[in-house]
Design a protein around this motif. Structure first.
Motif, PDB file in Angstrom:
ATOM      1  N   ALA A   1     -11.263  10.484   3.022  1.00  0.00           N
ATOM      2  CA  ALA A   1     -10.780   9.673   1.895  1.00  0.00           C
ATOM      3  C   ALA A   1      -9.258   9.595   1.914  1.00  0.00           C
ATOM      4  CB  ALA A   1     -11.281  10.262   0.585  1.00  0.00           C
ATOM      5  N   TRP A   2      -8.711   8.939   2.933  1.00  0.00           N
ATOM      6  CA  TRP A   2      -7.257   8.776   3.028  1.00  0.00           C
ATOM      7  C   TRP A   2      -6.753   7.650   2.134  1.00  0.00           C
ATOM      8  CZ3 TRP A   2      -6.184   3.875   4.759  1.00  0.00           C
ATOM      9  CH2 TRP A   2      -7.169   3.221   5.500  1.00  0.00           C
ATOM     10  N   LEU A   3      -7.683   6.952   1.514  1.00  0.00           N
ATOM     11  CA  LEU A   3      -7.361   5.820   0.642  1.00  0.00           C
ATOM     12  C   LEU A   3      -7.849   6.141  -0.765  1.00  0.00           C
ATOM     13  CD1 LEU A   3      -6.224   2.883   1.150  1.00  0.00           C
ATOM     14  CD2 LEU A   3      -8.608   2.133   1.117  1.00  0.00           C
ATOM     15  N   THR A   4      -7.050   5.822  -1.769  1.00  0.00           N
ATOM     16  CA  THR A   4      -7.480   5.963  -3.161  1.00  0.00           C
ATOM     17  C   THR A   4      -7.271   4.631  -3.870  1.00  0.00           C
ATOM     18  OG1 THR A   4      -5.291   6.761  -3.844  1.00  0.00           O
ATOM     19  CG2 THR A   4      -6.946   8.423  -3.293  1.00  0.00           C
ATOM     20  N   ALA A   5      -8.123   4.365  -4.860  1.00  0.00           N
ATOM     21  CA  ALA A   5      -8.027   3.098  -5.592  1.00  0.00           C
ATOM     22  C   ALA A   5      -8.534   3.303  -7.009  1.00  0.00           C
ATOM     23  CB  ALA A   5      -8.839   2.014  -4.890  1.00  0.00           C
ATOM     24  N   GLY A   6      -7.930   2.595  -7.938  1.00  0.00           N
ATOM     25  CA  GLY A   6      -8.355   2.667  -9.330  1.00  0.00           C
ATOM     26  C   GLY A   6      -7.661   1.594 -10.143  1.00  0.00           C
ATOM     27  N   GLY A   7      -8.274   1.220 -11.251  1.00  0.00           N
ATOM     28  CA  GLY A   7      -7.665   0.161 -12.044  1.00  0.00           C
ATOM     29  C   GLY A   7      -8.177   0.121 -13.462  1.00  0.00           C
ATOM     30  N   ASN A   8      -7.656  -0.838 -14.206  1.00  0.00           N
ATOM     31  CA  ASN A   8      -8.078  -1.083 -15.580  1.00  0.00           C
ATOM     32  C   ASN A   8      -8.197  -2.591 -15.768  1.00  0.00           C
ATOM     33  OD1 ASN A   8      -5.381  -1.992 -15.859  1.00  0.00           O
ATOM     34  ND2 ASN A   8      -4.719   0.016 -16.597  1.00  0.00           N
ATOM     35  N   LEU A   9      -8.171  -3.042 -17.004  1.00  0.00           N
ATOM     36  CA  LEU A   9      -8.334  -4.474 -17.250  1.00  0.00           C
ATOM     37  C   LEU A   9      -7.090  -5.279 -16.893  1.00  0.00           C
ATOM     38  CD1 LEU A   9     -10.264  -4.332 -20.636  1.00  0.00           C
ATOM     39  CD2 LEU A   9     -11.195  -4.818 -18.371  1.00  0.00           C
ATOM     40  N   ASP A  10      -5.998  -4.594 -16.602  1.00  0.00           N
ATOM     41  CA  ASP A  10      -4.747  -5.285 -16.284  1.00  0.00           C
ATOM     42  C   ASP A  10      -4.408  -5.264 -14.803  1.00  0.00           C
ATOM     43  OD1 ASP A  10      -4.170  -5.865 -19.022  1.00  0.00           O
ATOM     44  OD2 ASP A  10      -3.539  -3.778 -19.274  1.00  0.00           O
ATOM     45  N   ALA A  11      -4.617  -4.131 -14.147  1.00  0.00           N
ATOM     46  CA  ALA A  11      -4.137  -4.000 -12.769  1.00  0.00           C
ATOM     47  C   ALA A  11      -5.047  -3.090 -11.951  1.00  0.00           C
ATOM     48  CB  ALA A  11      -2.712  -3.451 -12.759  1.00  0.00           C
ATOM     49  N   LEU A  12      -4.996  -3.288 -10.634  1.00  0.00           N
ATOM     50  CA  LEU A  12      -5.696  -2.448  -9.664  1.00  0.00           C
ATOM     51  C   LEU A  12      -4.655  -1.930  -8.680  1.00  0.00           C
ATOM     52  CD1 LEU A  12      -8.447  -1.513  -8.291  1.00  0.00           C
ATOM     53  CD2 LEU A  12      -8.190  -3.555  -6.864  1.00  0.00           C
ATOM     54  N   ARG A  13      -4.682  -0.611  -8.409  1.00  0.00           N
ATOM     55  CA  ARG A  13      -3.722  -0.021  -7.474  1.00  0.00           C
ATOM     56  C   ARG A  13      -4.461   0.666  -6.334  1.00  0.00           C
ATOM     57  NH1 ARG A  13      -1.413   0.164 -12.441  1.00  0.00           N
ATOM     58  NH2 ARG A  13       0.722  -0.637 -12.567  1.00  0.00           N
ATOM     59  N   ILE A  14      -3.977   0.422  -5.129  1.00  0.00           N
ATOM     60  CA  ILE A  14      -4.561   1.002  -3.923  1.00  0.00           C
ATOM     61  C   ILE A  14      -3.446   1.739  -3.190  1.00  0.00           C
ATOM     62  CG2 ILE A  14      -5.757   0.525  -1.754  1.00  0.00           C
ATOM     63  CD1 ILE A  14      -6.726  -2.107  -3.026  1.00  0.00           C
ATOM     64  N   SER A  15      -3.686   2.995  -2.816  1.00  0.00           N
ATOM     65  CA  SER A  15      -2.657   3.770  -2.120  1.00  0.00           C
ATOM     66  C   SER A  15      -3.253   4.455  -0.896  1.00  0.00           C
ATOM     67  CB  SER A  15      -2.029   4.808  -3.048  1.00  0.00           C
ATOM     68  OG  SER A  15      -2.990   5.755  -3.458  1.00  0.00           O
ATOM     69  N   ALA A  16      -2.400   4.664   0.100  1.00  0.00           N
ATOM     70  CA  ALA A  16      -2.823   5.290   1.352  1.00  0.00           C
ATOM     71  C   ALA A  16      -1.889   6.433   1.701  1.00  0.00           C
ATOM     72  CB  ALA A  16      -2.827   4.261   2.482  1.00  0.00           C
ATOM     73  N   THR A  17      -2.431   7.421   2.421  1.00  0.00           N
ATOM     74  CA  THR A  17      -1.604   8.498   2.958  1.00  0.00           C
ATOM     75  C   THR A  17      -1.150   8.113   4.362  1.00  0.00           C
ATOM     76  OG1 THR A  17      -3.550   9.630   3.851  1.00  0.00           O
ATOM     77  CG2 THR A  17      -2.849  10.224   1.620  1.00  0.00           C
ATOM     78  N   SER A  18      -0.160   8.815   4.889  1.00  0.00           N
ATOM     79  CA  SER A  18       0.327   8.526   6.241  1.00  0.00           C
ATOM     80  C   SER A  18      -0.768   8.795   7.274  1.00  0.00           C
ATOM     81  CB  SER A  18       1.554   9.381   6.552  1.00  0.00           C
ATOM     82  OG  SER A  18       2.636   9.020   5.728  1.00  0.00           O
ATOM     83  N   ASN A  19      -0.792   7.965   8.293  1.00  0.00           N
ATOM     84  CA  ASN A  19      -1.792   8.087   9.357  1.00  0.00           C
ATOM     85  C   ASN A  19      -1.193   8.863  10.526  1.00  0.00           C
ATOM     86  OD1 ASN A  19      -3.841   7.831  11.180  1.00  0.00           O
ATOM     87  ND2 ASN A  19      -3.766   5.587  11.322  1.00  0.00           N
ATOM     88  N   THR A  20      -1.659  10.085  10.704  1.00  0.00           N
ATOM     89  CA  THR A  20      -1.168  10.918  11.810  1.00  0.00           C
ATOM     90  C   THR A  20      -2.253  11.154  12.857  1.00  0.00           C
ATOM     91  OG1 THR A  20      -1.759  12.915  10.568  1.00  0.00           O
ATOM     92  CG2 THR A  20       0.493  12.090  10.319  1.00  0.00           C
TER      93      THR A  20
END
Length: 348
Positions: free
Chosen positions: A299-318
């Motif tokens: 799970a190097w990717l995380t995502a979550g949101g609400n009724l206004d916005a969705l945010r997706i974040s990633a960790t560095s790929n080593t």
């Protein structure tokens, strides 16, 4: 001839004195105080309202480009019960003694930043009577045998509750039992008798909200039990890459991340999208092309949101290899897929 010479001497002396005085005047005049930008971080701090008990310290946040040496506090009203001091270029500290009178009292101050002036005041409530009374009323609440409740409808409706008390002030706090305290937004949390406490609930996409709003005056309190069911699951979900929602981000459009990120640039590893939807949704991170959620190291990717916005974040790929996952949006009722974002992160 002698008279002429005497006149000449007098004229020379007068001119010398005049020049000396002129030179002295110009050099002795103080330089004008510099002008700085100065403002309050929270506008409500311009008129602080505090309880009758002694105030050990309350911080007022400021913004200014003035150095600390050019900041000072000046009393506007002559009093000794309240003291304001410049703590730093970003903070003013306010202290006050206990108010034993039943009447409110006011202290006014000026923050001087060079020639710039910022005014603020501190009002301290009068002491409460020995036997405090407290009651509330609102057409939006249900009342049964002195107990109050409210059922939210996921519409952010503002609830107004009139508070009656013989105390100098009342104040309200929220405690969540389900959901988060931030879901219970009290927009008017303090006031005098006859004024209204105001609150609303954030729309709940995927979990029930339950909690209590407590109104307190002196040693008396009244609880309002608050509940809000989750909204119906979404049947429509759209994403946009700009806050004005003019640039649509189409379903199944690939989102690319670099392998590594500048630690000072959050825009590189956090992508924000803006949401339009008609109901609740749940965000899943799945193996590419599947509905299987990933866990642990995968799970190097995380995502979550609400009724206004969705945010997706990633960790560095080593890992040394390109990697892929999907962000999948499903409705909160049946978990039917509404939207999918394939995510690809480059190899280092």
């Amino acid at each position: 001839m002698k008279k002429f010479m005497n006149y000449l001497r007098v004229a020379v002396v007068a001119l010398t004195i005049s020049m000396a005085m002129s030179g002295c005047s110009s050099s002795d005049d103080p330089a004008p105080a510099p002008t700085y930008n100065v403002s309050l971080v929270n506008e409500s701090d311009a008129a602080l309202d505090v309880d009758p008990a002694a105030l050990s310290e309350q911080i007022i946040k400021i913004q200014t480009d003035a150095p600390l040496t050019d900041l000072s506090i000046q009393k506007v009203t002559e009093q000794s019960w309240c003291i304001a001091t410049v703590k730093s270029t970003s903070e003013i500290a306010v202290t006050a003694g206990a108010n034993t009178s039943t009447a409110d009292r006011v202290a006014k101050f000026k923050l001087l930043a060079g020639s710039s002036v910022l005014e603020f005041s501190v009002t301290q409530a009068g002491a409460n009577p020995q036997n405090v009374t407290l009651s509330i009323e609102s057409e939006q609440l249900q009342e049964y045998s002195g107990m109050y409740s409210y059922m939210g409808q996921n519409d952010k409706a503002v609830v107004k509750v009139k508070v009656t008390t013989n105390a100098s002030r009342w104040h309200a706090t929220a405690t969540a039992m389900m959901g988060n305290d931030a879901d219970f937004v009290i927009t008017k949390a303090r006031g005098k008798s006859g004024e209204e406490m105001e609150f609303y609930l954030q729309p709940s996409m995927s979990e029930m909200l339950a909690g209590t709003i407590t109104i307190t005056a002196g040693d008396q309190s009244v609880d309002i039990t608050v509940n809000q069911m989750t909204m119906n699951g979404a049947t429509m979900f759209k994403l946009f890459s700009d806050e004005n929602k003019t640039k649509a981000f189409a379903n199944k459009t690939t989102l690319n991340f670099a392998a590594t990120f500048d630690k000072d640039d959050t825009t590189e590893h956090i992508k924000t999208f803006y949401v339009t939807t008609d109901g609740g949704y749940v965000t899943l991170v799945c193996k590419a092309g599947t509905d299987t959620e990933v866990e642990g190291d995968a799970a190097w990717l995380t995502a979550g949101g609400n009724l206004d916005a969705l945010r997706i974040s990633a960790t560095s790929n080593t890992t040394g290899a390109e990697r892929k996952l999907d962000v999948v949006i499903v409705d909160s009722d049946n978990w039917s897929e509404l939207f999918r974002i394939p995510v690809v992160q480059a190899a280092k």
